[in-house]
Motif scaffolding. Sequence first.
Motif, PDB file in Angstrom:
ATOM      1  N   ASP A 341       0.867  -1.185   0.000  1.00 12.96           N
ATOM      2  CA  ASP A 341       0.000   0.000   0.000  1.00 12.96           C
ATOM      3  C   ASP A 341       0.899   1.229   0.000  1.00 12.96           C
ATOM      4  OD1 ASP A 341      -1.835   2.050   0.922  1.00 12.96           O
ATOM      5  OD2 ASP A 341      -1.039   1.627   2.927  1.00 12.96           O
ATOM      6  N   VAL A 342       0.918   1.954  -1.104  1.00 10.52           N
ATOM      7  CA  VAL A 342       1.883   3.045  -1.241  1.00 10.52           C
ATOM      8  C   VAL A 342       1.205   4.286  -1.829  1.00 10.52           C
ATOM      9  CG1 VAL A 342       3.812   1.446  -1.568  1.00 10.52           C
ATOM     10  CG2 VAL A 342       2.538   2.264  -3.568  1.00 10.52           C
ATOM     11  N   SER A 343       1.886   5.431  -1.710  1.00  7.15           N
ATOM     12  CA  SER A 343       1.371   6.610  -2.411  1.00  7.15           C
ATOM     13  C   SER A 343       2.527   7.369  -3.042  1.00  7.15           C
ATOM     14  CB  SER A 343       0.563   7.506  -1.473  1.00  7.15           C
ATOM     15  OG  SER A 343       1.365   8.000  -0.443  1.00  7.15           O
ATOM     16  N   VAL A 375      -7.101   6.615  -6.413  1.00  6.14           N
ATOM     17  CA  VAL A 375      -6.311   7.497  -7.284  1.00  6.14           C
ATOM     18  C   VAL A 375      -6.446   8.958  -6.864  1.00  6.14           C
ATOM     19  CG1 VAL A 375      -8.141   7.508  -9.056  1.00  6.14           C
ATOM     20  CG2 VAL A 375      -5.845   8.163  -9.696  1.00  6.14           C
ATOM     21  N   GLY A 376      -7.585   9.314  -6.289  1.00  8.50           N
ATOM     22  CA  GLY A 376      -7.782  10.698  -5.837  1.00  8.50           C
ATOM     23  C   GLY A 376      -6.814  11.097  -4.732  1.00  8.50           C
ATOM     24  N   ASP A 377      -6.257  10.109  -4.024  1.00 11.03           N
ATOM     25  CA  ASP A 377      -5.293  10.383  -2.937  1.00 11.03           C
ATOM     26  C   ASP A 377      -3.864  10.039  -3.350  1.00 11.03           C
ATOM     27  OD1 ASP A 377      -7.705  10.609  -1.495  1.00 11.03           O
ATOM     28  OD2 ASP A 377      -7.576   8.523  -0.846  1.00 11.03           O
ATOM     29  N   GLY A 378      -3.647   9.653  -4.593  1.00  9.86           N
ATOM     30  CA  GLY A 378      -2.310   9.207  -5.017  1.00  9.86           C
ATOM     31  C   GLY A 378      -1.925   7.876  -4.402  1.00  9.86           C
ATOM     32  N   ASN A 379      -2.919   7.125  -3.929  1.00 10.32           N
ATOM     33  CA  ASN A 379      -2.675   5.877  -3.185  1.00 10.32           C
ATOM     34  C   ASN A 379      -2.940   4.662  -4.081  1.00 10.32           C
ATOM     35  OD1 ASN A 379      -4.364   4.549  -0.158  1.00 10.32           O
ATOM     36  ND2 ASN A 379      -2.624   3.778  -1.275  1.00 10.32           N
ATOM     37  N   LEU A 380      -1.897   3.853  -4.283  1.00 13.53           N
ATOM     38  CA  LEU A 380      -2.051   2.638  -5.103  1.00 13.53           C
ATOM     39  C   LEU A 380      -1.813   1.405  -4.233  1.00 13.53           C
ATOM     40  CD1 LEU A 380      -2.483   1.822  -8.153  1.00 13.53           C
ATOM     41  CD2 LEU A 380      -0.002   1.468  -8.232  1.00 13.53           C
ATOM     42  N   HIS A 381      -2.617   0.365  -4.437  1.00 12.74           N
ATOM     43  CA  HIS A 381      -2.402  -0.918  -3.770  1.00 12.74           C
ATOM     44  C   HIS A 381      -1.800  -1.876  -4.796  1.00 12.74           C
ATOM     45  CE1 HIS A 381      -4.436   0.609  -0.352  1.00 12.74           C
ATOM     46  NE2 HIS A 381      -5.624   0.641  -0.905  1.00 12.74           N
ATOM     47  N   VAL A 382      -0.523  -2.182  -4.586  1.00  8.45           N
ATOM     48  CA  VAL A 382       0.160  -3.120  -5.488  1.00  8.45           C
ATOM     49  C   VAL A 382       0.100  -4.495  -4.818  1.00  8.45           C
ATOM     50  CG1 VAL A 382       2.311  -3.663  -6.679  1.00  8.45           C
ATOM     51  CG2 VAL A 382       1.703  -1.260  -6.240  1.00  8.45           C
ATOM     52  N   ASN A 383      -0.588  -5.415  -5.431  1.00  2.97           N
ATOM     53  CA  ASN A 383      -0.754  -6.765  -4.868  1.00  2.97           C
ATOM     54  C   ASN A 383       0.034  -7.744  -5.714  1.00  2.97           C
ATOM     55  OD1 ASN A 383      -3.409  -6.992  -2.820  1.00  2.97           O
ATOM     56  ND2 ASN A 383      -3.232  -5.133  -4.024  1.00  2.97           N
ATOM     57  N   VAL A 384       0.895  -8.518  -5.053  1.00  3.96           N
ATOM     58  CA  VAL A 384       1.725  -9.467  -5.783  1.00  3.96           C
ATOM     59  C   VAL A 384       1.362 -10.877  -5.340  1.00  3.96           C
ATOM     60  CG1 VAL A 384       4.082 -10.177  -6.328  1.00  3.96           C
ATOM     61  CG2 VAL A 384       3.580  -7.755  -5.913  1.00  3.96           C
ATOM     62  N   SER A 408       5.584   7.488  -0.659  1.00  8.23           N
ATOM     63  CA  SER A 408       5.606   6.968   0.707  1.00  8.23           C
ATOM     64  C   SER A 408       5.393   5.453   0.667  1.00  8.23           C
ATOM     65  CB  SER A 408       4.469   7.612   1.523  1.00  8.23           C
ATOM     66  OG  SER A 408       4.216   6.844   2.680  1.00  8.23           O
ATOM     67  N   VAL A 409       6.164   4.714   1.492  1.00  6.44           N
ATOM     68  CA  VAL A 409       6.051   3.247   1.478  1.00  6.44           C
ATOM     69  C   VAL A 409       4.790   2.768   2.186  1.00  6.44           C
ATOM     70  CG1 VAL A 409       8.536   2.864   1.253  1.00  6.44           C
ATOM     71  CG2 VAL A 409       7.483   2.872   3.554  1.00  6.44           C
ATOM     72  N   SER A 410       4.089   3.657   2.887  1.00  8.47           N
ATOM     73  CA  SER A 410       2.790   3.283   3.456  1.00  8.47           C
ATOM     74  C   SER A 410       1.838   4.463   3.345  1.00  8.47           C
ATOM     75  CB  SER A 410       2.904   2.866   4.918  1.00  8.47           C
ATOM     76  OG  SER A 410       1.590   2.751   5.451  1.00  8.47           O
ATOM     77  N   ALA A 411       0.752   4.262   2.607  1.00  9.24           N
ATOM     78  CA  ALA A 411      -0.227   5.347   2.442  1.00  9.24           C
ATOM     79  C   ALA A 411      -1.277   5.311   3.528  1.00  9.24           C
ATOM     80  CB  ALA A 411      -0.891   5.238   1.073  1.00  9.24           C
ATOM     81  N   GLU A 412      -1.837   4.099   3.798  1.00 14.44           N
ATOM     82  CA  GLU A 412      -2.951   4.037   4.747  1.00 14.44           C
ATOM     83  C   GLU A 412      -2.952   2.786   5.620  1.00 14.44           C
ATOM     84  OE1 GLU A 412      -6.682   4.009   2.592  1.00 14.44           O
ATOM     85  OE2 GLU A 412      -6.197   2.130   1.572  1.00 14.44           O
ATOM     86  N   HIS A 413      -2.198   1.746   5.280  1.00 11.30           N
ATOM     87  CA  HIS A 413      -2.257   0.505   6.069  1.00 11.30           C
ATOM     88  C   HIS A 413      -1.270   0.500   7.222  1.00 11.30           C
ATOM     89  CE1 HIS A 413      -3.960  -1.799   2.324  1.00 11.30           C
ATOM     90  NE2 HIS A 413      -4.831  -0.953   2.858  1.00 11.30           N
TER      91      HIS A 413
END
Length: 456
Positions: A341-343, A375-384, A408-413
């Motif tokens: 979870d990054v932004s 996307v409105g917060d610049g926050n992407l969840h990259v799931n691998v 940032s390496v953590s946006a919300e989690h």
Amino acid sequence: MTPDALVASLREIVGETHCLTDPALCASYETDWTRRFHGEALAVARPGSTDEVARVLVACADAGIGVVPQGGNTGLVGGSVPRGGEVVLSLLRLNEIEEVDRVAGEVTVGAGATLAAVQAAARGAGWEVGVDLGARDSATIGGMVATNAGGVNVVRHGAMRSQLIGFEAVRVDGTVLRRLPGMPKDNTGYDLGELLAGSEGTLAVITRIRLRLVPPLRHRAVCVIGLADAHAAVAAASELRRTLGSVMALELFTDAGLELITRHTAARAPFAGRTPVYLLVEVASDDDDPTDGLLAAVDAIGVGEGSAAVATDAAGRHRLWQMRERHTEVINAEGVPHKLDVSVPAARYAELVERSPQVVAAVDPDARTIVYGHVGDGNLHVNVLGPEPDDHRTDDAVLELVLELGGSVSAEHGIGVAKVAWLVRDRGTETVAAMRAIKAAWDPAGILNPGVLFDA
Ligand code: FAD
Ligand code: MLT
Ligand code: ZN
């Protein structure tokens, strides 16, 4: 005090039935939602009052045994489950919801109250909670404050920290800090509630929260737009935010995620044609119906023929939201994900969407990457999907890219245990030293959530 003596003491404090040691009963408290993180607890203590929380903390501190505070256990960075041998302190029994203060538009709730229960109580009194997220039926208000949860309405109302107007928390020595009820203006020294927001259970155990509520908005519309790529999605999201004052949510997902949704659930695609990227926008207002404005704005963006679906009724809006909200669940159905979870700044968001699968493939060609986010917060969840739970190579590749893009390496989690190694890389040694000084002042023996945020 020996571990056995501590368990005996916990039984005395919370009662026999609320101190669990049977492995079958402890199991659900010991593994996280993704199944990536697991550890055995010495015991699970389920206190029924603030006083019991205080006594549990004092007993654990006396025994030198770590405490892992836990709410709904929906956290996605491994911070809510034991690393091995700690006491899990479940706050679920502190679920009282006091009468909504209709005049102030505020409510005081126990840390263990779920978001859904608090939403229902607020609605019953003509108000709304400003934060919403897919785990609403299980996530607790205490856990949401502890992680400073974001969710889908941050573009309108901010994250959990912005809803916090009062708190009660217990320090590791049993001291109770209380500032209830809260006041919108309260400049009386350090704001300790704000400090606890995002502290991930490392400074104190939150027992009660007073939330600022927001006015309900009667008219709502949701639209899903199909787009050629992430650049188009970022440009459209920015334009919608600029031209519509009514935006509640701006969410992105891709066709790979939609394919999983349609395979694992009964949900159907929003429209017949498929596009590489989708943007979901929700608008809401109280006075005028915002639907016409939304349709005009979508038209102005220049969406292709048959590449938009709009819903204004509750069932239709819910159907469109399923496309985005059920990503977490369908990815879990495919395997044990690595969740990043990054932004990044808005100008770099599309690049992150495009390059994250590439950097993952470069270190693990067999891994599958699915992205979606706020996307409105610049926050992407990259799931691998694919790498073993303790194989960090793809995590490192994505987080390295995020730092390269100024993110940032953590946006919300949060950091949890998953990103401890990345905290210094992101915030720098001076800032992390200042954080450690706060930790040392509040919890000198390192009893609270050892291994979270910093190495134990
Ligand atoms: P837990 O998982 O139990 O704990 C999380 C952290 O908080 C741990 O470090 C724990 O020690 C600490 N903690 C818990 N309670 C307390 C307390 N009372 N006092 C002190 N520390 C405490 N997150 C988002 O930000 N946005 C989203 O959109 C979002 N969507 C989600 C959707 C799904 C389907 C799932 C499964 C998760 C989602 N999450 C999201 C992640 C998660 O729901 C949030 O992090 C939430 O805030 C966790 O609440 P919880 O009660 O489950 O906390
Ligand atoms: C979401 O936005 O869906 C949540 O943060 C959960 C996730 O990252 O899967
Ligand atoms: Zn999210």
